[in-house]
Scaffold this motif. Structure first.
Motif, PDB file in Angstrom:
ATOM      1  N   SER A  22     -38.361 -76.752 -20.105  1.00 26.88           N
ATOM      2  CA  SER A  22     -38.767 -76.734 -18.797  1.00 26.88           C
ATOM      3  C   SER A  22     -37.620 -77.343 -17.865  1.00 26.88           C
ATOM      4  CB  SER A  22     -40.223 -77.558 -18.443  1.00 26.88           C
ATOM      5  OG  SER A  22     -39.836 -79.017 -18.973  1.00 26.88           O
ATOM      6  N   ALA A  23     -37.005 -78.393 -18.318  1.00 25.41           N
ATOM      7  CA  ALA A  23     -35.781 -78.702 -17.491  1.00 25.41           C
ATOM      8  C   ALA A  23     -34.799 -77.888 -17.278  1.00 25.41           C
ATOM      9  CB  ALA A  23     -35.281 -80.109 -18.606  1.00 25.41           C
ATOM     10  N   GLY A 167     -41.174 -74.027 -23.780  1.00 24.61           N
ATOM     11  CA  GLY A 167     -40.873 -74.533 -22.305  1.00 24.61           C
ATOM     12  C   GLY A 167     -40.761 -73.780 -21.494  1.00 24.61           C
ATOM     13  N   ILE A 168     -39.540 -72.871 -21.613  1.00 22.71           N
ATOM     14  CA  ILE A 168     -38.903 -72.223 -20.567  1.00 22.71           C
ATOM     15  C   ILE A 168     -40.262 -71.076 -20.294  1.00 22.71           C
ATOM     16  CG2 ILE A 168     -37.435 -70.074 -20.338  1.00 22.71           C
ATOM     17  CD1 ILE A 168     -35.402 -71.682 -22.038  1.00 22.71           C
ATOM     18  N   PRO A 173     -41.292 -69.280 -14.967  1.00 25.65           N
ATOM     19  CA  PRO A 173     -42.319 -68.225 -14.062  1.00 25.65           C
ATOM     20  C   PRO A 173     -42.804 -68.984 -12.837  1.00 25.65           C
ATOM     21  CG  PRO A 173     -43.224 -68.256 -16.290  1.00 25.65           C
ATOM     22  CD  PRO A 173     -41.917 -69.009 -16.362  1.00 25.65           C
ATOM     23  N   ILE A 174     -43.225 -70.371 -13.385  1.00 29.73           N
ATOM     24  CA  ILE A 174     -43.924 -71.125 -12.423  1.00 29.73           C
ATOM     25  C   ILE A 174     -43.031 -71.643 -11.181  1.00 29.73           C
ATOM     26  CG2 ILE A 174     -45.193 -73.410 -12.080  1.00 29.73           C
ATOM     27  CD1 ILE A 174     -46.498 -73.162 -14.681  1.00 29.73           C
ATOM     28  N   TYR A 187     -46.573 -78.392 -16.089  1.00 25.30           N
ATOM     29  CA  TYR A 187     -47.363 -77.532 -16.656  1.00 25.30           C
ATOM     30  C   TYR A 187     -46.758 -77.487 -18.258  1.00 25.30           C
ATOM     31  CZ  TYR A 187     -50.647 -76.386 -13.112  1.00 25.30           C
ATOM     32  OH  TYR A 187     -51.651 -76.264 -12.253  1.00 25.30           O
ATOM     33  N   SER A 188     -45.211 -77.425 -18.399  1.00 26.03           N
ATOM     34  CA  SER A 188     -44.688 -77.290 -19.675  1.00 26.03           C
ATOM     35  C   SER A 188     -45.143 -78.433 -20.333  1.00 26.03           C
ATOM     36  CB  SER A 188     -43.151 -77.036 -19.298  1.00 26.03           C
ATOM     37  OG  SER A 188     -42.348 -76.838 -20.348  1.00 26.03           O
TER      38      SER A 188
END
Length: 266
Positions: A22-23, A167-168, A173-174, A187-188
């Motif tokens: 996510s990072a 996580g990606i 998309p968010i 969210y991730s």
């Protein structure tokens, strides 16, 4: 007690590795649609490969122990398609997002409210599916580490590797739909927390009741959910925001990375 804490620590490490993926959204330009396309294709490749090669096989092995090769295979297959039916019904029942003022345009080529809604909805569905996926994975990692710490370490690292692109799958998309890095990371991060949650619930509630049948049915259903999300959400969106071949290259790369991670810790 030390063994329990060690097993929980491994599970927490594996689950929170979604935050690494996510990072990556933090360093992505909003106008880079090629990155979005290849990242979504990559995540779809990871999900499809691990579902069909790893999760489905483990589910079948568990059920065949109880019911034998033929009946165990039938139950595994049925559970797989029940997982698909479950997420498909949820897909139909989830209402449209009604807060367009919270959604920002990606760029001049994607200034379409419906596109942004679809991206946000896809990210949320991915978070839901990954959370369900991570829950039994957390339980499996925890139980394995309790029985054999060395085996637990191998499983935890393998799960951590494929949790990064998962996580990606949630954060990108968010982030592209909302322009909100904190929301994408949150969210991730929450989807990854399902893994240590699975360990906690497994320790306090399910250790006495979890058997090969329950484990096999849950894993086969999760495989179905992951495949549905990949085919219905990730790949169509990857092609929508990029070229067909870019999405496919990402898909193949995701499968290769997942395959290598499984071979490394086999």
């Amino acid at each position: 007690m030390n063994n329990v804490l060690f097993a929980f620590g491994l599970t927490l490490f594996a689950g929170l590795s979604t935050g690494i993926g996510s990072a990556l959204a933090f360093y992505t330009k909003k106008t880079n649609k090629k990155f979005l396309s290849i990242a979504l294709g990559f995540s779809a490749g990871v999900m499809i490969y691990v579902s069909m090669i790893e999760i489905f096989v483990k589910a079948r092995e568990s059920l065949e122990i109880v019911y034998g090769p033929t009946k165990g295979y039938y139950i595994t297959t049925l559970s797989f398609f029940l997982g698909i039916a479950f997420i498909a019904i949820i897909d139909k029942l989830v209402p449209s997002i009604e807060n367009p003022h919270e959604i920002r345009d990606v760029d001049d080529m994607t200034k379409n409210e419906e596109n942004d809604k679809a991206l946000l909805r896809m990210g949320l569905f991915s978070a839901f599916a990954i959370a369900i996926h991570n829950f039994p994975e957390g339980l499996a990692t925890f139980v394995s580490a309790i029985k054999d710490p060395t085996l637990g370490i191998s499983i935890a690292f393998a799960i951590a590797i494929h949790n990064i692109p998962e996580g990606i799958a949630v954060s990108v998309p968010i982030y592209f739909a909302t322009g909100n890095r904190k929301k994408a990371f949150l969210y991730s991060f929450l989807s990854g927390l399902a893994e240590p949650l699975g360990a906690i619930i497994g320790y306090f509630l399910l250790m006495k009741f979890l058997d090969e049948t329950m484990f096999g049915i849950i894993f086969a259903s999760v495989a179905g959910i992951m495949v549905y999300i990949s085919l219905d959400e990730l790949l169509p969106t990857a092609e929508k925001y990029g070229e067909h071949h870019i999405a496919i290259y990402g898909l193949i790369a995701g499968m290769m990375v997942m395959a290598l991670s499984l071979l490394m810790f086999a």
